[in-house]
Design a protein around this motif. Structure first.
Motif, PDB file in Angstrom:
ATOM      1  N   GLN A  49     -27.988  26.454 -32.681  1.00 53.86           N
ATOM      2  CA  GLN A  49     -28.041  25.138 -33.047  1.00 53.86           C
ATOM      3  C   GLN A  49     -26.765  24.720 -33.762  1.00 53.86           C
ATOM      4  OE1 GLN A  49     -30.620  23.655 -36.152  1.00 53.86           O
ATOM      5  NE2 GLN A  49     -31.819  22.862 -34.557  1.00 53.86           N
ATOM      6  N   SER A  50     -26.122  25.432 -34.606  1.00 49.08           N
ATOM      7  CA  SER A  50     -24.820  25.004 -35.496  1.00 49.08           C
ATOM      8  C   SER A  50     -23.822  24.940 -34.521  1.00 49.08           C
ATOM      9  CB  SER A  50     -24.827  25.855 -36.542  1.00 49.08           C
ATOM     10  OG  SER A  50     -23.603  25.522 -37.383  1.00 49.08           O
ATOM     11  N   ALA A  51     -23.747  25.797 -33.623  1.00 48.37           N
ATOM     12  CA  ALA A  51     -22.599  25.972 -32.557  1.00 48.37           C
ATOM     13  C   ALA A  51     -22.698  24.686 -31.570  1.00 48.37           C
ATOM     14  CB  ALA A  51     -22.640  27.563 -31.934  1.00 48.37           C
ATOM     15  N   GLY A  52     -23.890  24.523 -31.094  1.00 45.99           N
ATOM     16  CA  GLY A  52     -23.979  23.299 -30.483  1.00 45.99           C
ATOM     17  C   GLY A  52     -23.572  21.961 -30.882  1.00 45.99           C
ATOM     18  N   LEU A  53     -23.987  21.921 -32.095  1.00 43.50           N
ATOM     19  CA  LEU A  53     -23.562  20.728 -32.847  1.00 43.50           C
ATOM     20  C   LEU A  53     -21.889  20.484 -33.108  1.00 43.50           C
ATOM     21  CD1 LEU A  53     -26.131  19.515 -35.567  1.00 43.50           C
ATOM     22  CD2 LEU A  53     -24.900  18.037 -33.790  1.00 43.50           C
ATOM     23  N   ASP A  54     -21.332  21.778 -33.274  1.00 43.33           N
ATOM     24  CA  ASP A  54     -20.169  21.824 -33.494  1.00 43.33           C
ATOM     25  C   ASP A  54     -19.191  21.484 -32.131  1.00 43.33           C
ATOM     26  OD1 ASP A  54     -20.304  22.530 -36.119  1.00 43.33           O
ATOM     27  OD2 ASP A  54     -19.903  24.615 -35.869  1.00 43.33           O
ATOM     28  N   TRP A  55     -19.794  21.878 -30.844  1.00 41.25           N
ATOM     29  CA  TRP A  55     -18.896  21.521 -29.914  1.00 41.25           C
ATOM     30  C   TRP A  55     -19.315  20.257 -29.598  1.00 41.25           C
ATOM     31  CZ3 TRP A  55     -21.882  20.315 -25.197  1.00 41.25           C
ATOM     32  CH2 TRP A  55     -20.965  20.170 -23.935  1.00 41.25           C
ATOM     33  N   LEU A  56     -20.454  19.597 -29.786  1.00 39.39           N
ATOM     34  CA  LEU A  56     -20.807  18.053 -29.556  1.00 39.39           C
ATOM     35  C   LEU A  56     -19.457  17.131 -30.228  1.00 39.39           C
ATOM     36  CD1 LEU A  56     -22.340  15.550 -28.670  1.00 39.39           C
ATOM     37  CD2 LEU A  56     -23.446  16.122 -30.820  1.00 39.39           C
ATOM     38  N   MET A  57     -19.435  17.722 -31.658  1.00 37.02           N
ATOM     39  CA  MET A  57     -18.703  16.747 -32.583  1.00 37.02           C
ATOM     40  C   MET A  57     -17.188  17.037 -31.782  1.00 37.02           C
ATOM     41  SD  MET A  57     -20.135  17.277 -36.168  1.00 37.02           S
ATOM     42  CE  MET A  57     -20.332  18.903 -36.292  1.00 37.02           C
ATOM     43  N   ARG A  58     -16.751  18.225 -31.311  1.00 36.43           N
ATOM     44  CA  ARG A  58     -15.553  18.352 -31.049  1.00 36.43           C
ATOM     45  C   ARG A  58     -14.951  17.413 -29.726  1.00 36.43           C
ATOM     46  NH1 ARG A  58     -15.936  23.754 -32.818  1.00 36.43           N
ATOM     47  NH2 ARG A  58     -16.895  24.550 -30.891  1.00 36.43           N
ATOM     48  N   ILE A  59     -16.033  17.604 -28.696  1.00 35.02           N
ATOM     49  CA  ILE A  59     -15.692  16.470 -27.562  1.00 35.02           C
ATOM     50  C   ILE A  59     -16.119  15.120 -27.706  1.00 35.02           C
ATOM     51  CG2 ILE A  59     -16.576  18.423 -26.157  1.00 35.02           C
ATOM     52  CD1 ILE A  59     -19.227  17.110 -25.522  1.00 35.02           C
ATOM     53  N   THR A  60     -16.597  14.635 -28.840  1.00 38.55           N
ATOM     54  CA  THR A  60     -16.961  13.351 -28.999  1.00 38.55           C
ATOM     55  C   THR A  60     -16.019  12.634 -30.094  1.00 38.55           C
ATOM     56  OG1 THR A  60     -18.875  13.715 -30.364  1.00 38.55           O
ATOM     57  CG2 THR A  60     -19.194  13.207 -28.123  1.00 38.55           C
ATOM     58  N   ALA A  61     -15.264  13.594 -30.709  1.00 36.75           N
ATOM     59  CA  ALA A  61     -14.658  13.103 -31.816  1.00 36.75           C
ATOM     60  C   ALA A  61     -13.599  11.968 -31.696  1.00 36.75           C
ATOM     61  CB  ALA A  61     -13.809  14.049 -32.675  1.00 36.75           C
ATOM     62  N   ASN A  62     -13.488  10.873 -32.363  1.00 38.84           N
ATOM     63  CA  ASN A  62     -12.320   9.867 -32.351  1.00 38.84           C
ATOM     64  C   ASN A  62     -12.674   9.063 -30.854  1.00 38.84           C
ATOM     65  OD1 ASN A  62     -10.137   8.668 -33.251  1.00 38.84           O
ATOM     66  ND2 ASN A  62      -8.814   9.546 -32.221  1.00 38.84           N
ATOM     67  N   THR A  63     -13.916   8.966 -30.360  1.00 37.58           N
ATOM     68  CA  THR A  63     -14.167   8.261 -29.174  1.00 37.58           C
ATOM     69  C   THR A  63     -14.837   6.987 -29.516  1.00 37.58           C
ATOM     70  OG1 THR A  63     -16.256   9.427 -28.957  1.00 37.58           O
ATOM     71  CG2 THR A  63     -14.265  10.438 -27.808  1.00 37.58           C
ATOM     72  N   GLY A  64     -14.790   6.372 -30.820  1.00 39.58           N
ATOM     73  CA  GLY A  64     -15.353   4.975 -30.690  1.00 39.58           C
ATOM     74  C   GLY A  64     -16.598   5.040 -31.442  1.00 39.58           C
ATOM     75  N   THR A  65     -17.134   3.883 -32.193  1.00 35.27           N
ATOM     76  CA  THR A  65     -18.333   3.980 -33.043  1.00 35.27           C
ATOM     77  C   THR A  65     -19.063   2.809 -32.759  1.00 35.27           C
ATOM     78  OG1 THR A  65     -18.780   4.078 -35.431  1.00 35.27           O
ATOM     79  CG2 THR A  65     -16.844   2.579 -34.775  1.00 35.27           C
ATOM     80  N   ALA A  66     -20.308   2.602 -33.332  1.00 36.14           N
ATOM     81  CA  ALA A  66     -20.785   1.228 -33.187  1.00 36.14           C
ATOM     82  C   ALA A  66     -20.212   0.040 -33.758  1.00 36.14           C
ATOM     83  CB  ALA A  66     -22.264   1.233 -34.272  1.00 36.14           C
TER      84      ALA A  66
END
Length: 457
Positions: A49-66
């Motif tokens: 679960q932790s590795a999945g979240l790490d991967w998610l953050m790496r691919i979505t980092a710096n891509t925009g926000t609300a």
């Protein structure tokens, strides 16, 4: 009994091929989901679960926000700034005073000073104390947050005591308005691999022999953004606490801050920081609409560039932004490893404040959502097995898991629970592979047996 079994077998064979596939596959998927639920706290699943979240953050980092998220300004005592000041052991108070004096009339949303003043004398901090007194006396000065560190536990106590500073007496005598100084804890939890993944929304401290709750920087920031700072302090003060050496403390409270409800006693998943701002992106931080213009969501400027001038910071830098003043120089001792790489402490604070404001606490999907999504996926997989050629039916489901199910489930729920959706499909696919191999082996044995009978004749 045999009649019942025979009747069930006749009904089973009377079903269409798709119905039989779907029913069997759904049973396998539900058994896998049940196993995941029963063993959800197992270290192996927690690591995945932790590795999945790490991967998610790496691919979505710096891509925009609300659209309405609060932007940030980081005033950084970086290595060149620190060297220009003569490489001081402690950041000079007059330097911080110069920077803060330029923020009094800046119309910043709030200012966070990420420095520890607990071991410094009043004579040392006199320039800073003078600016802070002027800050408190200025009606429209931004809200200010200072760091409160905690000493290690002493004697039989299980919790440390908050360290006093020489600035405490200064603020006790000043009126508590909207720009009143608030003390907050800057602490985070370190995982076994020495990465900072989890925040601590409150810190249990020992005061007068009893425990109390000290809010974190990100919790104070959220309360201020929702005009709920007084409500936050009231709810934290209502926690009964216990003796500092007690073996058990009362359950942590649930906080209600405007539209957000925060469960302080939740599991580790709810304490995850969802990092979105890396330390130094090659193309800079993403841009968003700020005061009618496109500007970086995070602006980082060296502290040295603000010295020698007394004018308030320009609107494009500080107005309507959360300003964080901190250090990232090589001897600051405030560099940490995160899922997005090495990061200075002030930037971790910014990520934590943004994560709590934008996403709140990370939570797994409701059981009915997991059940509904899994049922739909199993239906699609069953249709593939019935209507597609064997090769495509075996390969396509795994491609769907890797290319679609894992990213979409994580982006949707942002809780690293991709296993809840991927493992049932993988289990069904593997079961069907094994069944097909056994079927082919059985056919091969029958064919060999017939060939042997023919030769014998």
């Amino acid at each position: 009994m045999s009649r019942t079994a025979a009747a069930l077998q006749r009904r089973w064979h009377a079903l269409s091929p798709l119905s039989r596939q779907f029913s069997g596959n759904l049973l396998i998927a539900m058994l896998v989901l049940l196993a995941l639920h029963l063993f959800q706290s197992h270290p192996l699943l927690a690591r995945q679960q932790s590795a999945g979240l790490d991967w998610l953050m790496r691919i979505t980092a710096n891509t925009g926000t609300a659209e309405h998220a609060t932007p940030y300004l980081l005033i950084d005592l970086d290595t060149p700034s620190w060297q220009a000041l003569g490489e001081p052991l402690l950041t000079p108070a007059d330097t911080l005073a110069q920077v803060l004096s330029r923020l009094i009339d800046s119309q910043a949303r709030q200012v966070v000073v990420d420095f520890d003043f607990s071991r410094r004398s009043l004579r040392d901090l006199a320039p800073l104390a003078a600016v802070l007194a002027r800050w408190q006396a200025t009606e429209h000065a931004p809200p200010l947050t200072l760091m409160r560190t905690v000493s290690p536990p002493r004697g039989a106590a299980h919790y440390g005591m908050p360290r006093d500073t020489v600035l405490d007496d200064l603020f006790r005598d000043l009126p508590a308005g909207g720009n009143a100084v608030t003390w907050a804890a800057p602490f985070f939890a370190l995982d076994a691999d020495h990465r900072v993944r989890h925040w601590r929304l409150v810190e249990i401290i020992c005061q007068g022999g009893r425990t109390a709750l000290l809010p974190s920087v990100q919790l104070v920031s959220l309360a201020r953004q929702q005009s709920q700072l007084a409500a936050l302090h009231t709810q934290l003060a209502a926690w009964p606490g216990a003796a500092c050496d007690a073996a058990r403390q009362p359950a942590l409270p649930t906080l209600v801050l405007g539209a957000q409800t925060l469960h302080l006693a939740d599991d580790k998943l709810s304490e995850r920081i969802l990092y979105t701002l890396p330390a130094a992106p090659d193309d800079g931080w993403f841009r968003h609409d700020h005061l009618g213009q496109q500007s970086p969501f995070l602006i980082r400027i060296p502290l040295q560039s603000l010295l020698g001038d007394t004018a308030p910071l320009g609107d494009h830098l500080a107005r309507a932004r959360t300003v964080v003043i901190g250090a990232s120089h090589v001897e600051s001792g405030d560099l940490h490893v995160t899922p997005l790489g090495e990061m200075p402490g002030p930037l971790i604070l910014i990520n934590a404040m943004h994560s709590l404001e934008r996403f709140g606490q990370a939570r797994p999907p409701a059981w009915w959502q997991t059940l509904l999504v899994t049922t739909l996926l199993v239906l699609v997989l069953s249709a593939c097995l019935v209507y597609l050629p064997p090769m495509m039916a075996n390969v396509l489901p795994l491609l769907v898991v890797v290319a679609i199910i894992v990213p979409l489930s994580m982006l949707w729920f942002r809780a690293g629970v991709w296993l809840d959706f991927a493992l049932p499909l993988v289990a069904v696919t593997l079961f069907r592979w094994v069944s097909r191999v056994r079927h082919l082996q059985k056919q091969h044995r029958l064919k060999s047996s017939r060939s042997a009978s023919t030769l014998a004749k």
